[in-house]
Design a protein around this motif. Structure first.
Motif, mmCIF file in Angstrom:
data_model
loop_
_atom_site.group_PDB
_atom_site.id
_atom_site.type_symbol
_atom_site.label_atom_id
_atom_site.label_comp_id
_atom_site.label_asym_id
_atom_site.label_seq_id
_atom_site.Cartn_x
_atom_site.Cartn_y
_atom_site.Cartn_z
ATOM 1 N N MET A 1 0.847 -1.177 0.000
ATOM 2 C CA MET A 1 0.000 0.000 0.000
ATOM 3 C C MET A 1 0.894 1.243 0.000
ATOM 4 N N GLU A 2 0.499 2.205 -0.778
ATOM 5 C CA GLU A 2 1.258 3.453 -0.825
ATOM 6 C C GLU A 2 1.223 4.141 0.528
ATOM 7 N N LYS A 3 2.232 4.935 0.781
ATOM 8 C CA LYS A 3 2.357 5.641 2.053
ATOM 9 C C LYS A 3 1.286 6.738 2.164
ATOM 10 N N VAL A 4 0.721 6.845 3.338
ATOM 11 C CA VAL A 4 -0.228 7.904 3.664
ATOM 12 C C VAL A 4 0.575 8.966 4.410
ATOM 13 N N ASP A 5 0.628 10.167 3.855
ATOM 14 C CA ASP A 5 1.455 11.207 4.470
ATOM 15 C C ASP A 5 0.638 12.104 5.406
ATOM 16 N N LYS A 6 1.332 13.103 5.950
ATOM 17 C CA LYS A 6 0.721 13.987 6.943
ATOM 18 C C LYS A 6 -0.477 14.760 6.366
ATOM 19 N N LEU A 7 -0.386 15.197 5.113
ATOM 20 C CA LEU A 7 -1.508 15.914 4.489
ATOM 21 C C LEU A 7 -2.705 14.983 4.327
ATOM 22 N N ASP A 8 -2.457 13.748 3.889
ATOM 23 C CA ASP A 8 -3.552 12.771 3.782
ATOM 24 C C ASP A 8 -4.240 12.598 5.136
ATOM 25 N N ARG A 9 -3.442 12.463 6.186
ATOM 26 C CA ARG A 9 -3.994 12.271 7.528
ATOM 27 C C ARG A 9 -4.798 13.490 7.977
ATOM 28 N N ARG A 10 -4.320 14.664 7.652
ATOM 29 C CA ARG A 10 -5.030 15.902 8.020
ATOM 30 C C ARG A 10 -6.382 15.949 7.300
ATOM 31 N N ILE A 11 -6.361 15.626 6.018
ATOM 32 C CA ILE A 11 -7.605 15.609 5.228
ATOM 33 C C ILE A 11 -8.578 14.597 5.826
ATOM 34 N N MET A 12 -8.097 13.395 6.129
ATOM 35 C CA MET A 12 -8.976 12.363 6.696
ATOM 36 C C MET A 12 -9.515 12.766 8.063
ATOM 37 N N ALA A 13 -8.695 13.417 8.872
ATOM 38 C CA ALA A 13 -9.155 13.854 10.195
ATOM 39 C C ALA A 13 -10.298 14.857 10.058
ATOM 40 N N ILE A 14 -10.176 15.770 9.116
ATOM 41 C CA ILE A 14 -11.241 16.763 8.901
ATOM 42 C C ILE A 14 -12.500 16.081 8.380
ATOM 43 N N PHE A 23 -14.931 20.420 -0.062
ATOM 44 C CA PHE A 23 -13.491 20.287 -0.285
ATOM 45 C C PHE A 23 -12.797 21.644 -0.221
ATOM 46 N N LYS A 24 -13.525 22.702 -0.588
ATOM 47 C CA LYS A 24 -12.951 24.044 -0.521
ATOM 48 C C LYS A 24 -12.540 24.378 0.914
ATOM 49 N N GLU A 25 -13.412 24.023 1.876
ATOM 50 C CA GLU A 25 -13.104 24.287 3.288
ATOM 51 C C GLU A 25 -11.954 23.412 3.784
ATOM 52 N N VAL A 26 -11.906 22.170 3.325
ATOM 53 C CA VAL A 26 -10.812 21.275 3.694
ATOM 54 C C VAL A 26 -9.505 21.839 3.149
ATOM 55 N N ALA A 27 -9.547 22.288 1.909
ATOM 56 C CA ALA A 27 -8.356 22.850 1.264
ATOM 57 C C ALA A 27 -7.848 24.071 2.034
ATOM 58 N N GLU A 28 -8.762 24.936 2.431
ATOM 59 C CA GLU A 28 -8.373 26.135 3.195
ATOM 60 C C GLU A 28 -7.729 25.753 4.524
ATOM 61 N N ALA A 29 -8.303 24.766 5.202
ATOM 62 C CA ALA A 29 -7.765 24.331 6.495
ATOM 63 C C ALA A 29 -6.384 23.683 6.363
ATOM 64 N N CYS A 30 -6.144 23.085 5.203
ATOM 65 C CA CYS A 30 -4.872 22.387 4.975
ATOM 66 C C CYS A 30 -3.847 23.238 4.230
ATOM 67 N N GLY A 31 -4.277 24.380 3.697
ATOM 68 C CA GLY A 31 -3.362 25.240 2.957
ATOM 69 C C GLY A 31 -2.980 24.712 1.588
ATOM 70 N N VAL A 32 -3.916 24.009 0.946
ATOM 71 C CA VAL A 32 -3.680 23.485 -0.406
ATOM 72 C C VAL A 32 -4.886 23.819 -1.279
ATOM 73 N N SER A 33 -4.818 23.462 -2.561
ATOM 74 C CA SER A 33 -5.931 23.737 -3.468
ATOM 75 C C SER A 33 -7.049 22.713 -3.304
ATOM 76 N N VAL A 37 -7.015 18.428 -2.748
ATOM 77 C CA VAL A 37 -7.825 17.655 -1.794
ATOM 78 C C VAL A 37 -8.615 16.593 -2.551
ATOM 79 N N HIS A 38 -9.244 16.989 -3.633
ATOM 80 C CA HIS A 38 -10.034 16.049 -4.431
ATOM 81 C C HIS A 38 -9.169 14.886 -4.913
ATOM 82 N N GLN A 39 -7.989 15.183 -5.454
ATOM 83 C CA GLN A 39 -7.098 14.137 -5.962
ATOM 84 C C GLN A 39 -6.669 13.189 -4.844
ATOM 85 N N ARG A 40 -6.350 13.747 -3.703
ATOM 86 C CA ARG A 40 -5.910 12.910 -2.585
ATOM 87 C C ARG A 40 -7.043 12.035 -2.055
ATOM 88 N N VAL A 41 -8.234 12.594 -1.966
ATOM 89 C CA VAL A 41 -9.375 11.798 -1.496
ATOM 90 C C VAL A 41 -9.649 10.659 -2.478
#
Length: 155
Positions: A1-14, A23-33, A37-41
């Motif tokens: 299984m591919e590695k789940v990084d800190k950003l992935d974990r932050r997205i999943m926690a939210i 996803f716009k709100e998740v992106a703002e909270a994580c500081g990414v586009s 977020v959509h691609q990672r999910v």
């Protein structure tokens, strides 16, 4: 299984706190586009890390007043897959686990009342080939229900 990084974990926690958040709100909270977020999910879904995003139905609200756990002992553990195929056809069963300990399997099911439970145990579960015995535990109350915690570190 591919590695789940800190950003992935932050997205999943939210998302674990509110699966309906934009996803716009998740992106703002994580500081990414939003696209990131959509691609990672989507990637996490493909990897089987995220396994659902629906609504939970309260069983009592739709007439299933009794939650029950049934420990099932099989003649042989190797019969597990065949028995699972038969259990999968019983709509009241919501979980099935292959276990260690005193039972070969543990199932969770919901029934309307004790009469339906008795019919399900005596008329269905105990008549499945390979089932030696069952032990029934009725849940009086569910005190805790939650998903596993998502740690933001890579550990």
């Amino acid at each position: 299984m591919e590695k789940v990084d800190k950003l992935d974990r932050r997205i999943m926690a939210i998302l674990a706190q509110n699966a309906r958040i934009a996803f716009k709100e998740v992106a703002e909270a994580c500081g990414v586009s939003r696209a990131a977020v959509h691609q990672r999910v989507e990637r996490l879904k493909e990897l089987g890390v995220i396994t659902g995003s629906g609504f939970s139905v309260n069983p009592k609200a739709v007439g299933y007043g009794t939650c029950t756990y049934v420990g099932i002992r099989l003649e042989r553990g190797s019969m597990y897959k065949d028995v699972v195929k038969k259990l999968d056809k019983i709509p009241e069963i919501v979980e099935c686990h292959f276990t260690t300990g005193p039972y070969t399997m543990l199932v969770k099911l919901y029934v309307r009342d004790n009469e339906q439970l008795m019919e399900l145990l005596n008329g269905t579960l105990q008549s499945i080939e390979g089932v030696v015995s069952t032990e029934t535990l009725i849940s009086l109350d569910q005190s805790i229900k939650r998903d596993v915690p998502i740690h933001l570190s890579d550990d």
